[in-house]
Design a protein around this motif. Structure first.
Motif, PDB file in Angstrom:
ATOM      1  N   LEU A  64       0.835  -1.210   0.000  1.00  0.00           N
ATOM      2  CA  LEU A  64       0.000   0.000   0.000  1.00  0.00           C
ATOM      3  C   LEU A  64       0.865   1.253   0.000  1.00  0.00           C
ATOM      4  O   LEU A  64       0.585   2.210  -0.713  1.00  0.00           O
ATOM      5  CB  LEU A  64      -0.896   0.014   1.250  1.00  0.00           C
ATOM      6  CG  LEU A  64      -2.055  -0.971   1.288  1.00  0.00           C
ATOM      7  CD1 LEU A  64      -2.674  -0.988   2.677  1.00  0.00           C
ATOM      8  CD2 LEU A  64      -3.102  -0.599   0.254  1.00  0.00           C
ATOM      9  N   VAL A 151     -26.210  12.851   8.814  1.00  0.00           N
ATOM     10  CA  VAL A 151     -25.874  11.436   8.671  1.00  0.00           C
ATOM     11  C   VAL A 151     -24.373  11.246   8.575  1.00  0.00           C
ATOM     12  O   VAL A 151     -23.818  10.321   9.126  1.00  0.00           O
ATOM     13  CB  VAL A 151     -26.563  10.855   7.432  1.00  0.00           C
ATOM     14  CG1 VAL A 151     -26.089   9.439   7.179  1.00  0.00           C
ATOM     15  CG2 VAL A 151     -28.064  10.860   7.646  1.00  0.00           C
ATOM     16  N   PRO A 159     -16.455   3.765   5.119  1.00  0.00           N
ATOM     17  CA  PRO A 159     -16.575   2.934   6.315  1.00  0.00           C
ATOM     18  C   PRO A 159     -15.478   1.887   6.360  1.00  0.00           C
ATOM     19  O   PRO A 159     -15.201   1.237   5.352  1.00  0.00           O
ATOM     20  CB  PRO A 159     -17.949   2.280   6.173  1.00  0.00           C
ATOM     21  CG  PRO A 159     -18.404   2.540   4.801  1.00  0.00           C
ATOM     22  CD  PRO A 159     -17.614   3.673   4.241  1.00  0.00           C
ATOM     23  N   VAL A 161     -14.181  -1.412   6.922  1.00  0.00           N
ATOM     24  CA  VAL A 161     -14.987  -2.604   6.910  1.00  0.00           C
ATOM     25  C   VAL A 161     -14.619  -3.592   7.993  1.00  0.00           C
ATOM     26  O   VAL A 161     -15.452  -4.270   8.539  1.00  0.00           O
ATOM     27  CB  VAL A 161     -14.939  -3.250   5.523  1.00  0.00           C
ATOM     28  CG1 VAL A 161     -13.609  -3.948   5.308  1.00  0.00           C
ATOM     29  CG2 VAL A 161     -16.061  -4.240   5.357  1.00  0.00           C
TER      30      VAL A 161
ATOM     31  N   ASP B  82      -7.027   1.181   7.350  1.00  0.00           N
ATOM     32  CA  ASP B  82      -7.487   2.103   6.322  1.00  0.00           C
ATOM     33  C   ASP B  82      -6.267   2.932   5.918  1.00  0.00           C
ATOM     34  O   ASP B  82      -5.701   3.650   6.748  1.00  0.00           O
ATOM     35  CB  ASP B  82      -8.604   2.991   6.890  1.00  0.00           C
ATOM     36  CG  ASP B  82      -9.107   3.992   5.862  1.00  0.00           C
ATOM     37  OD1 ASP B  82     -10.234   3.820   5.397  1.00  0.00           O
ATOM     38  OD2 ASP B  82      -8.374   4.940   5.528  1.00  0.00           O
ATOM     39  N   PHE B 136     -23.824   6.670  12.223  1.00  0.00           N
ATOM     40  CA  PHE B 136     -23.848   6.477  10.777  1.00  0.00           C
ATOM     41  C   PHE B 136     -24.592   5.199  10.443  1.00  0.00           C
ATOM     42  O   PHE B 136     -24.174   4.109  10.809  1.00  0.00           O
ATOM     43  CB  PHE B 136     -22.411   6.414  10.260  1.00  0.00           C
ATOM     44  CG  PHE B 136     -22.315   6.171   8.782  1.00  0.00           C
ATOM     45  CD1 PHE B 136     -22.771   7.130   7.898  1.00  0.00           C
ATOM     46  CD2 PHE B 136     -21.769   5.001   8.290  1.00  0.00           C
ATOM     47  CE1 PHE B 136     -22.681   6.913   6.535  1.00  0.00           C
ATOM     48  CE2 PHE B 136     -21.682   4.786   6.938  1.00  0.00           C
ATOM     49  CZ  PHE B 136     -22.136   5.739   6.057  1.00  0.00           C
ATOM     50  N   VAL B 137     -25.735   5.355   9.762  1.00  0.00           N
ATOM     51  CA  VAL B 137     -26.495   4.183   9.346  1.00  0.00           C
ATOM     52  C   VAL B 137     -26.222   3.979   7.856  1.00  0.00           C
ATOM     53  O   VAL B 137     -26.708   4.738   7.035  1.00  0.00           O
ATOM     54  CB  VAL B 137     -28.006   4.390   9.566  1.00  0.00           C
ATOM     55  CG1 VAL B 137     -28.783   3.145   9.165  1.00  0.00           C
ATOM     56  CG2 VAL B 137     -28.273   4.728  11.016  1.00  0.00           C
ATOM     57  N   GLN B 142     -23.962   2.217   0.073  1.00  0.00           N
ATOM     58  CA  GLN B 142     -22.680   2.573   0.685  1.00  0.00           C
ATOM     59  C   GLN B 142     -22.030   1.367   1.345  1.00  0.00           C
ATOM     60  O   GLN B 142     -20.907   1.432   1.794  1.00  0.00           O
ATOM     61  CB  GLN B 142     -22.895   3.637   1.758  1.00  0.00           C
ATOM     62  CG  GLN B 142     -23.163   5.009   1.170  1.00  0.00           C
ATOM     63  CD  GLN B 142     -23.629   5.955   2.251  1.00  0.00           C
ATOM     64  OE1 GLN B 142     -24.528   5.621   3.024  1.00  0.00           O
ATOM     65  NE2 GLN B 142     -23.038   7.112   2.301  1.00  0.00           N
ATOM     66  N   SER B 144     -20.213  -1.063   0.987  1.00  0.00           N
ATOM     67  CA  SER B 144     -19.280  -1.678   0.057  1.00  0.00           C
ATOM     68  C   SER B 144     -18.439  -2.729   0.750  1.00  0.00           C
ATOM     69  O   SER B 144     -18.225  -2.677   1.942  1.00  0.00           O
ATOM     70  CB  SER B 144     -18.370  -0.602  -0.524  1.00  0.00           C
ATOM     71  OG  SER B 144     -17.838   0.166   0.516  1.00  0.00           O
ATOM     72  N   GLY B 145     -17.941  -3.648  -0.003  1.00  0.00           N
ATOM     73  CA  GLY B 145     -17.115  -4.714   0.549  1.00  0.00           C
ATOM     74  C   GLY B 145     -15.702  -4.240   0.775  1.00  0.00           C
ATOM     75  O   GLY B 145     -15.391  -3.079   0.575  1.00  0.00           O
ATOM     76  N   PRO B 146     -14.847  -5.161   1.201  1.00  0.00           N
ATOM     77  CA  PRO B 146     -13.476  -4.804   1.499  1.00  0.00           C
ATOM     78  C   PRO B 146     -12.750  -4.180   0.305  1.00  0.00           C
ATOM     79  O   PRO B 146     -11.888  -3.350   0.478  1.00  0.00           O
ATOM     80  CB  PRO B 146     -12.819  -6.139   1.869  1.00  0.00           C
ATOM     81  CG  PRO B 146     -13.944  -7.058   2.178  1.00  0.00           C
ATOM     82  CD  PRO B 146     -15.142  -6.557   1.451  1.00  0.00           C
ATOM     83  N   THR B 148     -13.627  -1.969  -1.875  1.00  0.00           N
ATOM     84  CA  THR B 148     -13.689  -0.519  -1.966  1.00  0.00           C
ATOM     85  C   THR B 148     -13.475   0.161  -0.629  1.00  0.00           C
ATOM     86  O   THR B 148     -13.081   1.309  -0.581  1.00  0.00           O
ATOM     87  CB  THR B 148     -15.046  -0.067  -2.522  1.00  0.00           C
ATOM     88  OG1 THR B 148     -16.054  -0.721  -1.755  1.00  0.00           O
ATOM     89  CG2 THR B 148     -15.196  -0.407  -3.972  1.00  0.00           C
ATOM     90  N   ALA B 149     -13.757  -0.556   0.440  1.00  0.00           N
ATOM     91  CA  ALA B 149     -13.667   0.096   1.742  1.00  0.00           C
ATOM     92  C   ALA B 149     -12.227   0.405   2.105  1.00  0.00           C
ATOM     93  O   ALA B 149     -11.949   1.396   2.739  1.00  0.00           O
ATOM     94  CB  ALA B 149     -14.269  -0.790   2.827  1.00  0.00           C
ATOM     95  N   ARG B 150     -11.345  -0.428   1.684  1.00  0.00           N
ATOM     96  CA  ARG B 150      -9.957  -0.211   2.051  1.00  0.00           C
ATOM     97  C   ARG B 150      -9.273   0.553   0.934  1.00  0.00           C
ATOM     98  O   ARG B 150      -9.005   0.020  -0.128  1.00  0.00           O
ATOM     99  CB  ARG B 150      -9.277  -1.547   2.275  1.00  0.00           C
ATOM    100  CG  ARG B 150      -7.946  -1.409   2.918  1.00  0.00           C
ATOM    101  CD  ARG B 150      -7.383  -2.742   3.203  1.00  0.00           C
ATOM    102  NE  ARG B 150      -8.272  -3.533   4.031  1.00  0.00           N
ATOM    103  CZ  ARG B 150      -8.181  -4.850   4.108  1.00  0.00           C
ATOM    104  NH1 ARG B 150      -7.304  -5.501   3.415  1.00  0.00           N
ATOM    105  NH2 ARG B 150      -9.010  -5.516   4.878  1.00  0.00           N
ATOM    106  N   GLU B 151      -9.019   1.818   1.190  1.00  0.00           N
ATOM    107  CA  GLU B 151      -8.413   2.636   0.155  1.00  0.00           C
ATOM    108  C   GLU B 151      -6.955   2.253  -0.007  1.00  0.00           C
ATOM    109  O   GLU B 151      -6.265   1.931   0.942  1.00  0.00           O
ATOM    110  CB  GLU B 151      -8.458   4.100   0.578  1.00  0.00           C
ATOM    111  CG  GLU B 151      -9.805   4.708   0.430  1.00  0.00           C
ATOM    112  CD  GLU B 151      -9.759   6.156   0.858  1.00  0.00           C
ATOM    113  OE1 GLU B 151      -8.958   6.911   0.287  1.00  0.00           O
ATOM    114  OE2 GLU B 151     -10.501   6.506   1.748  1.00  0.00           O
ATOM    115  N   THR B 152      -6.511   2.318  -1.210  1.00  0.00           N
ATOM    116  CA  THR B 152      -5.096   2.121  -1.420  1.00  0.00           C
ATOM    117  C   THR B 152      -4.483   3.456  -1.792  1.00  0.00           C
ATOM    118  O   THR B 152      -5.138   4.315  -2.337  1.00  0.00           O
ATOM    119  CB  THR B 152      -4.824   1.122  -2.550  1.00  0.00           C
ATOM    120  OG1 THR B 152      -5.401   1.647  -3.743  1.00  0.00           O
ATOM    121  CG2 THR B 152      -5.415  -0.228  -2.243  1.00  0.00           C
ATOM    122  N   ASP B 172      -7.780 -10.492   5.965  1.00  0.00           N
ATOM    123  CA  ASP B 172      -9.037 -10.094   6.616  1.00  0.00           C
ATOM    124  C   ASP B 172      -9.289 -10.947   7.853  1.00  0.00           C
ATOM    125  O   ASP B 172      -9.740 -10.452   8.889  1.00  0.00           O
ATOM    126  CB  ASP B 172     -10.221 -10.216   5.646  1.00  0.00           C
ATOM    127  CG  ASP B 172     -10.200  -9.110   4.595  1.00  0.00           C
ATOM    128  OD1 ASP B 172      -9.358  -8.196   4.726  1.00  0.00           O
ATOM    129  OD2 ASP B 172     -11.004  -9.170   3.649  1.00  0.00           O
TER     130      ASP B 172
END
Ligand SMILES: [Zn+2]
Lengths: 206, 232
Positions: A64, A151, A159, A161, B82, B136-137, B142, B144-146, B148-152, B172
Motif C-alpha cells: 500500500l 448522517v 466505512p 470494513v 485504512d 452512521f447508518v 454505501q 461496500s465490501g473490502p 472498496t472500503a480499504r483505500e489504497t 481479513d
C-alpha cells in the motif's frame, strides 16, 4: 498449556520475542531450548505462526505504501511544517484605551436584528420538530444537504470494513485509554515523571 | 531526498545474564549509554529549533521522518486498517513531534516518544470512528465490501486474481482476529509484533507495567493462535 519438564508456551514466546528484539534471554530457557528436540519443534511452530503473521502484514502495508508514497508523504509533512512555522496573521483586537462612550455606544444593534434572530429560532424549532433525529437518520434516498450533514458528520470517510466485525472494540479502547491515563496519573519514579511531562497525553491529542 | 535506512534502535541496557526471566524482571530506568542515530538527530533538531534555524531544522527533520516512516505506517495501518487514515495519522504524529520537539528529552529513545504519540493518535482515531459509526447508518449503496472500503494509496497487489483473493481473505481473517483482542492486548501485540518494540519499550510507550505488558502479549498470541488455528 503445561508440558511437564518442558518449556511452557509463554516461555517459548519469551524466547521468540527476546530473539526478535535483542533482549537478554534467561540462560536456563536458552539451554533447555538448545538441547530439547520436543521444545525445539514447539518453538518452530510458534515461530512460523508469528513470522507468517508479521511477513504478511508487512507485505500488505508495504504494497500500500510504496517508496513513491513515502516520498510524497514526507513532502506533505514538510509542507505542513512550513504552515506551522509561518507566523500567524495578527488580527488586531479592539483598543483597550477606548473611551467608555466608544465601548458602549459605538454600535447599537438595530431592532430588526433581534426580530430576525427570533424568527430564525422559531423556524429552527418548527423544522426540527418536523424532521426529528429519527427521520433524519432513517430517511430513504433524497439528497437534502441538511440530511447529509447529520448522517455523515465527516465529509468523505469510507466505512472501515474490518473494524465493524466486532462491536466491543470502541469500549475496549475506551477502557485502555482510561487505564493509560490512570497509569500516567499514578505517582511515578522521578525519571518517568520527566518522561511523562514531555509527552503529550491522550487528552492533549484530541 | 533519498530514502534513509531505518535505524537500529538504542535498546535499554540488557538485563544481566543472571537475572531470572520469570516474566517479572525488574524494570531498570537507566537509559542506554550512547543514544541511537535517531535520538541524536532529534536532539540536533531540537537545538536548531531553539536557535531559530528553522529551515535547517526542517531539513534535518525530513531525515528523521524517513527513518521512522515505514515502521510508523505499518503500525498505523494495522491499527486503523485504512490506508488513507493511517497516512493521516502518521503525518499528524510527525507534525506533532516537530511542534513539540522542544519538550523532547533524550533520557528515553526518540522512537519510544514518537511511537507513543503515534499510538495515541491512532487510538483517538479509532474512538472517533466508533463515535461516527454509532450515528452512521449505512445505506445499501454505501455498504461496500473490502475491495472498496480499504483505500489504497498507489499500492500494488498480486497480479493473479486468485492469489489476490486468497491473500485478502487471509489478511481479513487475521485483522478480524486481532480486532477481537481486547484493547490492551491489541496495542501491546501491535507494538511488539509490528513495531519491533520490546516489552520494556512498550511499557514506556503505554505506561503499563512491564510484566503486565508481557502478560498481555502472551495472552494476545495465545488467543490469536486459538482464533487462527495456529495452536498445537
Ligand atoms: Zn523441552
Amino acid at each position: 498449556m503445561f508440558r511437564s519438564g518442558h518449556l511452557k508456551d509463554d516461555q517459548l514466546l519469551e524466547c521468540y520475542y527476546a530473539g526478535r528484539t535483542g533482549e537478554a534471554l534467561d540462560p536456563r530457557l536458552a539451554d533447555h531450548l538448545s538441547t530439547c528436540m520436543e521444545c525445539n519443534e514447539q518453538f518452530d511452530t510458534i515461530t512460523t505462526f508469528l513470522d507468517d503473521i508479521r511477513t504478511d502484514a508487512e507485505e500488505e502495508a508495504d504494497a500500500l505504501f510504496t517508496a513513491e508514497h513515502l516520498r510524497t508523504q514526507r513532502e506533505h509533512i514538510l509542507d505542513r511544517l512550513d504552515q506551522v512555522q509561518r507566523p500567524a496573521r495578527v488580527i488586531s483586537f479592539p483598543r483597550r484605551d477606548a473611551t467608555p462612550a466608544q465601548r458602549s455606544g459605538g454600535r447599537v444593534p438595530p431592532r430588526w436584528l433581534a426580530a430576525a434572530a427570533a424568527a430564525g429560532l422559531f423556524i429552527g424549532v418548527a423544522v426540527g420538530g418536523y424532521f426529528g433525529p429519527e427521520r433524519l437518520l432513517r430517511a430513504p434516498g433524497g439528497s437534502s444537504p441538511s440530511r447529509q450533514m447529520v448522517v455523515q458528520p465527516r465529509p468523505s470517510p469510507k466505512p472501515a470494513v474490518l473494524v465493524n466485525s466486532t462491536q466491543p472494540t470502541a469500549s475496549d479502547d475506551d477502557a485502555f485509554l482510561m487505564d493509560l491515563e490512570l497509569a500516567l496519573a499514578r505517582p511515578q519514579p522521578r525519571e518517568l515523571q520527566a518522561f511523562d511531562a514531555m509527552t503529550p497525553h491522550v487528552r492533549d491529542l484530541r | 531526498m533519498s530514502d534513509v535506512q531505518p535505524v537500529r534502535r538504542n535498546k535499554p541496557a540488557p538485563d544481566s545474564p543472571e537475572a531470572p526471566s520469570t516474566g517479572a524482571r525488574a524494570r531498570t530506568s537507566v537509559p542506554p549509554a550512547a543514544p541511537s542515530a535517531d535520538t541524536q538527530l532529534a536532539i540536533e533538531i531540537r537545538s536548531l529549533v531553539d536557535s531559530g534555524a528553522m529551515d535547517e531544522a526542517r531539513e534535518r527533520f525530513g531525515e528523521l521522518v524517513a527513518m521512522h516512516q515505514r515502521r510508523a505506517l505499518r503500525i498505523a495501518y494495522q491499527y486503523l486498517r485504512d490506508a488513507a487514515e493511517a497516512d493521516e495519522a502518521v503525518q499528524d504524529a510527525f507534525v506533532k513531534v516537530f511542534t513539540h520537539i522542544g519538550s523532547y528529552r533524550e533520557a528515553w529513545p526518540f522512537e519510544v516518544w514518537f511511537t507513543r504519540i503515534l499510538i495515541n493518535g491512532c487510538l483517538d482515531r479509532r474512538k472517533a470512528r466508533a463515535r461516527r459509526d454509532r450515528w452512521f447508518v449505512p445505506s445499501s449503496d454505501q455498504d461496500s465490501g473490502p475491495e472498496t472500503a480499504r483505500e489504497t494509496v498507489g499500492g500494488s497487489a498480486p497480479a493473479d486474481p486468485e492469489a489476490r483473493l486468497l491473500a485478502r481473505e487471509r489478511r481479513d481473517t487475521l485483522a478480524a482476529a486481532i480486532d477481537r483482542l481486547d484493547g490492551r492486548q491489541r496495542t501491546v501485540f501491535m507494538l511488539c509484533h509490528y513495531g519491533d518494540a520490546s516489552p520494556r519499550d512498550v511499557s514506556a510507550m503505554t505506561g503499563i507495567n512491564e510484566s503486565t505488558v508481557r502478560v498481555h502479549l502472551f495472552r494476545a498470541v495465545r488467543k490469536l493462535r486459538g482464533f487462527l488455528g495456529g495452536t498445537s
